[in-house]
Scaffold this motif. Structure first.
Motif, PDB file in Angstrom:
ATOM      1  N   UNK A 187     113.416  51.300 126.846  1.00 57.96           N
ATOM      2  CA  UNK A 187     114.268  52.190 127.627  1.00 57.96           C
ATOM      3  C   UNK A 187     114.619  51.533 128.961  1.00 57.96           C
ATOM      4  N   UNK A 188     115.910  51.335 129.190  1.00 56.64           N
ATOM      5  CA  UNK A 188     116.377  50.641 130.388  1.00 56.64           C
ATOM      6  C   UNK A 188     116.879  51.615 131.441  1.00 56.64           C
ATOM      7  N   UNK A 189     116.636  51.266 132.691  1.00 54.46           N
ATOM      8  CA  UNK A 189     117.170  52.036 133.809  1.00 54.46           C
ATOM      9  C   UNK A 189     118.283  51.295 134.522  1.00 54.46           C
ATOM     10  N   UNK A 190     118.874  50.298 133.833  1.00 52.29           N
ATOM     11  CA  UNK A 190     119.913  49.496 134.483  1.00 52.29           C
ATOM     12  C   UNK A 190     120.963  48.975 133.499  1.00 52.29           C
ATOM     13  N   UNK A 191     121.134  49.678 132.391  1.00 50.34           N
ATOM     14  CA  UNK A 191     122.107  49.238 131.392  1.00 50.34           C
ATOM     15  C   UNK A 191     123.529  49.319 131.922  1.00 50.34           C
ATOM     16  N   UNK A 192     123.827  50.359 132.681  1.00 42.54           N
ATOM     17  CA  UNK A 192     125.188  50.566 133.164  1.00 42.54           C
ATOM     18  C   UNK A 192     125.636  49.486 134.149  1.00 42.54           C
ATOM     19  N   UNK A 193     124.688  48.770 134.727  1.00 43.90           N
ATOM     20  CA  UNK A 193     125.032  47.703 135.677  1.00 43.90           C
ATOM     21  C   UNK A 193     124.639  46.333 135.125  1.00 43.90           C
ATOM     22  N   UNK A 194     124.375  46.285 133.804  1.00 41.73           N
ATOM     23  CA  UNK A 194     124.052  45.013 133.148  1.00 41.73           C
ATOM     24  C   UNK A 194     122.873  44.309 133.816  1.00 41.73           C
ATOM     25  N   UNK A 195     121.799  45.071 134.049  1.00 36.33           N
ATOM     26  CA  UNK A 195     120.605  44.514 134.674  1.00 36.33           C
ATOM     27  C   UNK A 195     119.823  43.614 133.730  1.00 36.33           C
ATOM     28  N   UNK A 196     118.760  42.969 134.225  1.00 41.00           N
ATOM     29  CA  UNK A 196     118.033  41.962 133.448  1.00 41.00           C
ATOM     30  C   UNK A 196     116.995  42.505 132.468  1.00 41.00           C
ATOM     31  N   UNK A 197     116.729  43.809 132.479  1.00 45.00           N
ATOM     32  CA  UNK A 197     115.627  44.339 131.674  1.00 45.00           C
ATOM     33  C   UNK A 197     115.736  43.965 130.202  1.00 45.00           C
ATOM     34  N   UNK A 198     116.902  44.170 129.596  1.00 45.36           N
ATOM     35  CA  UNK A 198     117.061  43.909 128.160  1.00 45.36           C
ATOM     36  C   UNK A 198     116.784  42.444 127.840  1.00 45.36           C
ATOM     37  N   UNK A 199     117.270  41.532 128.670  1.00 42.81           N
ATOM     38  CA  UNK A 199     117.026  40.114 128.446  1.00 42.81           C
ATOM     39  C   UNK A 199     115.535  39.798 128.531  1.00 42.81           C
ATOM     40  N   UNK A 200     114.852  40.426 129.485  1.00 39.84           N
ATOM     41  CA  UNK A 200     113.420  40.184 129.650  1.00 39.84           C
ATOM     42  C   UNK A 200     112.625  40.670 128.436  1.00 39.84           C
ATOM     43  N   UNK A 201     113.031  41.805 127.875  1.00 42.00           N
ATOM     44  CA  UNK A 201     112.358  42.328 126.689  1.00 42.00           C
ATOM     45  C   UNK A 201     112.581  41.396 125.497  1.00 42.00           C
ATOM     46  N   UNK A 202     113.815  40.911 125.348  1.00 41.68           N
ATOM     47  CA  UNK A 202     114.114  39.982 124.258  1.00 41.68           C
ATOM     48  C   UNK A 202     113.280  38.712 124.402  1.00 41.68           C
ATOM     49  N   UNK A 203     113.167  38.203 125.623  1.00 39.84           N
ATOM     50  CA  UNK A 203     112.335  37.014 125.852  1.00 39.84           C
ATOM     51  C   UNK A 203     110.874  37.291 125.478  1.00 39.84           C
ATOM     52  N   UNK A 204     110.409  38.489 125.790  1.00 38.34           N
ATOM     53  CA  UNK A 204     109.034  38.869 125.440  1.00 38.34           C
ATOM     54  C   UNK A 204     108.836  38.865 123.923  1.00 38.34           C
ATOM     55  N   UNK A 205     109.776  39.456 123.192  1.00 39.46           N
ATOM     56  CA  UNK A 205     109.672  39.463 121.736  1.00 39.46           C
ATOM     57  C   UNK A 205     109.697  38.039 121.186  1.00 39.46           C
ATOM     58  N   UNK A 206     110.563  37.206 121.750  1.00 38.95           N
ATOM     59  CA  UNK A 206     110.682  35.828 121.270  1.00 38.95           C
ATOM     60  C   UNK A 206     109.407  35.034 121.556  1.00 38.95           C
ATOM     61  N   UNK A 226     122.052  41.391 123.473  1.00 38.83           N
ATOM     62  CA  UNK A 226     121.054  40.370 123.804  1.00 38.83           C
ATOM     63  C   UNK A 226     120.094  40.115 122.637  1.00 38.83           C
ATOM     64  N   UNK A 227     119.912  41.115 121.781  1.00 37.91           N
ATOM     65  CA  UNK A 227     118.948  40.995 120.690  1.00 37.91           C
ATOM     66  C   UNK A 227     119.436  40.068 119.575  1.00 37.91           C
ATOM     67  N   UNK A 228     120.720  39.745 119.573  1.00 43.57           N
ATOM     68  CA  UNK A 228     121.233  38.805 118.592  1.00 43.57           C
ATOM     69  C   UNK A 228     120.581  37.442 118.697  1.00 43.57           C
ATOM     70  N   UNK A 229     119.982  37.159 119.818  1.00 43.26           N
ATOM     71  CA  UNK A 229     119.270  35.898 120.023  1.00 43.26           C
ATOM     72  C   UNK A 229     118.082  35.761 119.081  1.00 43.26           C
ATOM     73  N   UNK A 230     117.492  36.905 118.667  1.00 43.79           N
ATOM     74  CA  UNK A 230     116.262  36.853 117.881  1.00 43.79           C
ATOM     75  C   UNK A 230     116.332  37.620 116.565  1.00 43.79           C
ATOM     76  N   UNK A 231     117.444  38.359 116.319  1.00 44.21           N
ATOM     77  CA  UNK A 231     117.502  39.150 115.096  1.00 44.21           C
ATOM     78  C   UNK A 231     118.945  39.341 114.632  1.00 44.21           C
TER      79      UNK A 231
END
Length: 478
Positions: free
Chosen positions: A179-198, A428-433
């Motif tokens: 759950x992101x609190x910065x999707x509307x401003x294209x914040x870094x959270x989603x990228x950080x989660x993807x990096x964690x999964x990777x 961003x998840x296309x990087x890993x799935x």
């Protein structure tokens, strides 16, 4: 004589092929629909969403405008709104504003991710019929910023998981809630989660984010409600066009002022639309929904190898959503010239917002623009942009689980892949799935869709309940 017979025979064979292909282009049989009733406290689900809406989680590029207390307030609400599931979750935070929750399954060989965001866009409260952050319910409709985009999916996923946990359910494989609190401003959270999964080599076989919905009257000739699941999204680039001059008084202009030069460039681009390109998401959509259309449309969609030019012509003339799925689109949105009416500007500029077809890239788009503008006096440059997302597969368990949950929840709906023209964190998840899907777990009216990011955002309370049912059915298969 023999030539005439041969030509006639060829025409008959051609027509026979067209008609046979059209006759065989029939709806596919639905499989895996689960009609087992699910009973839960729907009114409580609505109350939980009301509580989320009351948090003024407005995100801004300018962080000084944000109220961090409202974001903290929402995160602190989660354990109280969804207590049975929350006590089972492992909580992880990142530098970006958001939260990753892990629900341990019987196995960690694979995992699913349920995405949502709890930040919302700003509001002009004076233009709302009801207060945007009070969660007003009136005539069976819940009003509030985030009701559609997209606290409804956060609530659906968490309330559904809470229901299952309360009844002793354990998923077969790990389930994550991102759950992101910065999707509307294209914040870094989603990228950080993807990096964690990777980094942790977590095998994601299903990622679900906001996107399509069950909607009506969106496909030519199809009367049934359509459950659209995004399997890819277009890229986006903002392009700056600029030109310079010596300026001067408007009383003695040259044949073309900077504004005139740019106007010509604008017309050149608009008069030369990007080529139609039938990408995989669009082909899948035509193959799924075209089977339910009227005879003439089935004739076209069953024989695109022959009638693709008809589809191209219709879409270019009409514009709209179908056209946007078929090609890269250009929308001119801003233009700047002189600050005075009697002064020729030394420099003028305009901006276009471009949504990129998955068959193209930012670089290829710029090359096409330069060719179409065909004026060395116009400089074309990228302000910012991102390429189209990876295209996900549909012949897999992940997609079939989403499809089953849709047809089981929204009676009579036809499920189809489609190309999402907006951008979301899921890219961003296309990087890993290659199993990333976009569906907002709701049956929206045209009015509800139109109020996203606009005034008077609202949702019927029955839709809130169906979103929960969807997630209960989906999570049971995870």
């Amino acid at each position: 004589m023999y030539i005439g017979i041969s030509v006639g025979a060829i025409i008959l064979i051609f027509l026979a092929i067209i008609l046979i292909r059209t006759a065989c282009f029939k709806p596919k049989k639905l499989t895996g629909v689960d009609k087992t009733p699910i009973s839960f406290d729907g009114d409580n689900a609505v109350e939980c969403l009301r509580s989320l809406i009351k948090c003024k989680t407005i995100s801004y590029k300018d962080k000084s405008l944000e109220n961090n207390e409202e974001f903290d307030k929402l995160l602190k609400l989660l354990p109280t709104l969804y207590p049975d599931i929350y006590k089972l979750l492992e909580v992880k935070t990142f530098n970006g504003r958001g939260i990753l929750l892990k629900w341990k399954g019987k196995s960690s060989d694979t995992a699913s991710v349920m995405m949502s965001h709890f930040d919302v866009v700003p509001v002009n409260e004076d233009l709302w019929e009801e207060p945007p952050f009070e969660g007003v319910i009136k005539d069976g409709v819940l009003w509030g910023r985030g009701a559609v985009d997209t606290k409804i999916t956060l609530n659906g996923a968490m309330f559904g998981a809470n229901y299952l946990a309360k009844n002793g359910f354990i998923p077969n494989n790990d389930v994550y809630f991102a759950f992101s609190g910065e999707e509307e401003i294209n914040g870094p959270f989603a990228k950080e989660v993807v990096d964690y999964f990777e980094e942790n080599k977590i095998n994601l076989t299903l990622v679900l984010d906001e996107g399509g919905a069950v909607v009506n009257n969106v496909f030519p000739g199809v009367k049934q409600p359509c459950g659209l699941v995004g399997i890819a999204e277009k890229g986006m680039v903002d392009v700056l066009y600029s030109t310079k001059s010596n300026g001067g008084h408007a009383s003695a202009p040259k044949p073309h002022t900077p504004v005139g030069v740019l106007s010509k460039a604008c017309v050149n681009v608009e008069n030369k639309p990007f080529k139609m390109r039938l990408t995989k998401p669009v082909k899948e959509m035509f193959n799924s929904l075209g089977r339910y259309s009227t005879f003439v449309y089935r004739l076209i969609f069953a024989n695109l190898w022959c009638f693709g030019w008809v589809l191209d012509l219709i879409s270019k003339k009409s514009g709209g959503e179908i056209n946007a799925m078929l090609r890269t689109t250009v929308a001119f949105t801003q233009m700047k010239g002189s600050s005075a009416s009697n002064v020729i500007p030394p420099e003028s500029s305009m901006v276009s917002n471009i949504r990129i077809n998955p068959s193209e890239t930012v670089d290829s788009v710029i090359k096409t623009l330069e060719r179409n503008v065909d004026d060395k006096n116009v400089k074309i440059s990228v302000i910012h942009g991102t390429n189209p997302s990876r295209v996900s597969i549909v012949d897999c368990d992940g997609y079939k689980k989403v499809e089953k949950a849709i047809t089981s929840t929204f009676e009579g709906s036809i499920v189809s892949p489609y190309l999402m023209v907006q951008c979301s964190d899921s890219r961003h998840y296309g990087k890993i799935s290659d199993r990333v899907y976009r569906f907002s777990a709701s049956d929206f009216t045209s009015e509800e869709r139109a109020c996203v990011h606009g005034n008077n955002e609202r949702i019927r309370v029955n839709v809130v309940k169906r979103a929960v049912e969807f997630y209960i059915r989906l999570l049971k298969d995870c």
